[in-house]
Structure formats: C-alpha cells, structure tokens
Design an enzyme around this catalytic site. Structure first.
Site, PDB file in Angstrom:
ATOM      1  CB  THR A  13      -0.960   0.013   1.210  1.00 40.36           C
ATOM      2  OG1 THR A  13      -0.212   0.155   2.427  1.00 40.36           O
ATOM      3  CG2 THR A  13      -1.783  -1.261   1.259  1.00 40.36           C
ATOM      4  N   GLY A  14       0.381   2.279  -0.661  1.00 42.60           N
ATOM      5  CA  GLY A  14       1.143   3.517  -0.757  1.00 42.60           C
ATOM      6  C   GLY A  14       2.469   3.332  -1.448  1.00 42.60           C
ATOM      7  N   GLY A  18       8.145   7.026  -2.751  1.00 45.65           N
ATOM      8  CA  GLY A  18       8.824   6.876  -1.474  1.00 45.65           C
ATOM      9  C   GLY A  18       9.218   5.461  -1.097  1.00 45.65           C
ATOM     10  N   GLY A  20       7.388   2.936  -0.077  1.00 47.06           N
ATOM     11  CA  GLY A  20       6.559   1.899  -0.682  1.00 47.06           C
ATOM     12  C   GLY A  20       7.021   1.529  -2.076  1.00 47.06           C
ATOM     13  CE1 TYR A 156       3.995   8.694  11.258  1.00 51.41           C
ATOM     14  CE2 TYR A 156       5.814   9.362  12.673  1.00 51.41           C
ATOM     15  CZ  TYR A 156       5.336   8.649  11.588  1.00 51.41           C
ATOM     16  OH  TYR A 156       6.193   7.874  10.846  1.00 51.41           O
TER      17      TYR A 156
END
Length: 265
Positions: A13-14, A18, A20, A156
C-alpha cells in the site's frame, strides 16, 4: 540472496512513491509479482512500468484506504490478477509541524483512520484467504516514535504504537496457520520530500548548506543514533523482502526496530 518469492503475489500500500515504491521494486527483483497501490493512477502506473522494464511483473490498483469503499476498490483491483500472498501495509501520513497545542481531536481521529484503520481494512479483506491457503505474510511499516515519542507529532507517535501492537495481536490470532505478522519500527526515511524539508531546516539552524554537511549535525540534534545518519529506503526494503520470504518464516509477532541505534539522548 535468493529469497524464493517466485509465484508469490504482493500488494504494497502507498507504493506509488517513497519507501513503498522501493519495497515494491525490491520484492519484484526477488521474483514476486507486485501490485502497486496508490490514489494517483499516473504515478502508480509509472512505478509499475519501471518494474516491468527491469524484468519484473507489476499490476496497479487504486483506492483511498481511508474509506471502506476505497479499500474494497483497492482489494478488488489487486485480486483481479490472482490471490495475494503478501500484504505490506506501508501507506501512512505524518505532519512534522504538529504539536500538542495545534493538533485537534479531529486531526487525531483522521490520522488514526489513515495510519491504523486503513491497515485493518486491508487485513480483514486479504488475510482470511491467506489463512485458508496456509501461507501468507503481513508486514506493518511503523515508526520508532511508537516507542520513543517526541514532544512533536504526538498523534503520529500514537498511531505507530498502535501499528506495532496490532501486528503482534494478529500474530497471536494467526498462530500455527502458516501466516506471519510483523512490524518494522523505522527510524528516519530519507525520501526526496523529506530531504528538501530537512535541508531547509538545517540551513535555518546553521547546520550547513548542503545535505552532506547538514545530515550529521541534524542527527546529533534531533535523532541521535549510532549509525550517524538517516535511513534510506533500501535499508528497510531489504528487511521487508526477507520477512516476506520463506526464509523469514520463524520471525513472527516481532516489532523490529530499524533506526541506526536511535538513542533516547
């Protein structure tokens, strides 16, 4: 190292940018068929194209994992090419400027939905079939801030504690099934957008003008670690690939801290 991932399919995912993206590339290089996931079709297709050009196999699926409907769409697209054996829950967001004073309860709920519930949505849709087949891998990308929270970005840090915790709980639920569940608690990850912001921060603080000058000073000031640098995507992608492989079958329920030896002080 040959990790025997031929015949396995993975969704990251994602992965349209970057970390991922690097994980998807590494899995494909080791023989897995990968599903590149994102919300921007052009970016996801561009990543898949480079994987194919390098001799790998890649499909694309789209969907906003922050909603049930988006997760359903992403899973349907992924399964169109065959069963998923490996789920890497990498998608997530952060806000380096967030503080206790500026982060509203709504922002806390929003980031929890994106960083934690999105993973739950994918697990609930993909893991039952892994259990039935008797083989699977689930890997959460978390952060060292889940164990070593800072004053900034409290929401976060809390989501990363939850990410690591859910990985351990899932391992208990999947005991003796052939499906493993682990988390990687990452330190800093130097992707282009992060480097740009950190260079600006470094110049403001007098740590240097170029990244090579700024990095060691920034590490000493903000995130001291024994390696003396920020992690690169490849530092994490290699470990993800190992955990995804048959060679990683005895690593289960672990929260693997990969942060250069981050120190509390």
């Amino acid at each position: 190292m040959h990790l025997e991932l031929e015949g396995k399919r993975a969704i990251v995912t994602g992965s349209s940018t970057g970390l991922g993206e690097e994980i998807a590339r590494r899995l494909a290089a080791e023989g897995a068929s990968v599903v590149v996931h994102g919300r921007d079709e052009a970016r996801a297709e561009a990543v898949a194209k480079t994987i194919r050009e390098a001799g790998g196999h890649a499909d694309v699926t789209l969907g906003d994992l922050g909603t049930d409907e988006g997760a359903e769409a992403a899973v349907a697209g992924a399964l169109a090419g065959g069963p998923i054996d490996i789920l890497v829950n990498n998608a997530g967001v952060y806000d380096m400027a967030a503080t206790w004073a500026t982060t509203s309860p709504t922002a806390w709920a929003d980031i929890y939905n994106t960083n934690v519930i999105s993973s739950v949505r994918m697990i609930q849709r993909l893991v039952p079939a892994m259990r039935e087949r008797g083989w699977g891998r689930v890997i959460q990308i978390s952060s060292v801030t889940g164990r070593l929270p800072q004053a900034s970005q409290p929401h976060y840090a809390a989501t990363n504690a939850a990410r690591s915790n859910l990985a351990a709980s899932l391992a208990r639920d999947l005991r003796e099934t052939g499906v493993t569940s682990n988390a990687i608690a990452a330190g800093g990850i130097l992707v282009p957008s992060v480097e740009t912001s950190l260079v600006a921060l470094g110049r403001q603080n007098g740590w240097g003008e170029t990244w090579d000058e700024i990095e060691p000073n920034l590490i000493r000031a903000l995130a001291p670690n024994d390696a003396g640098r920020i992690g690169r995507p490849g530092d994490y992608a290699g470990l993800v690939t190992y955990l995804a492989s048959p060679a990683g079958s005895y690593v289960n329920g672990a929260n693997l801290q990969v942060d250069g030896g981050w120190r509390d002080a």
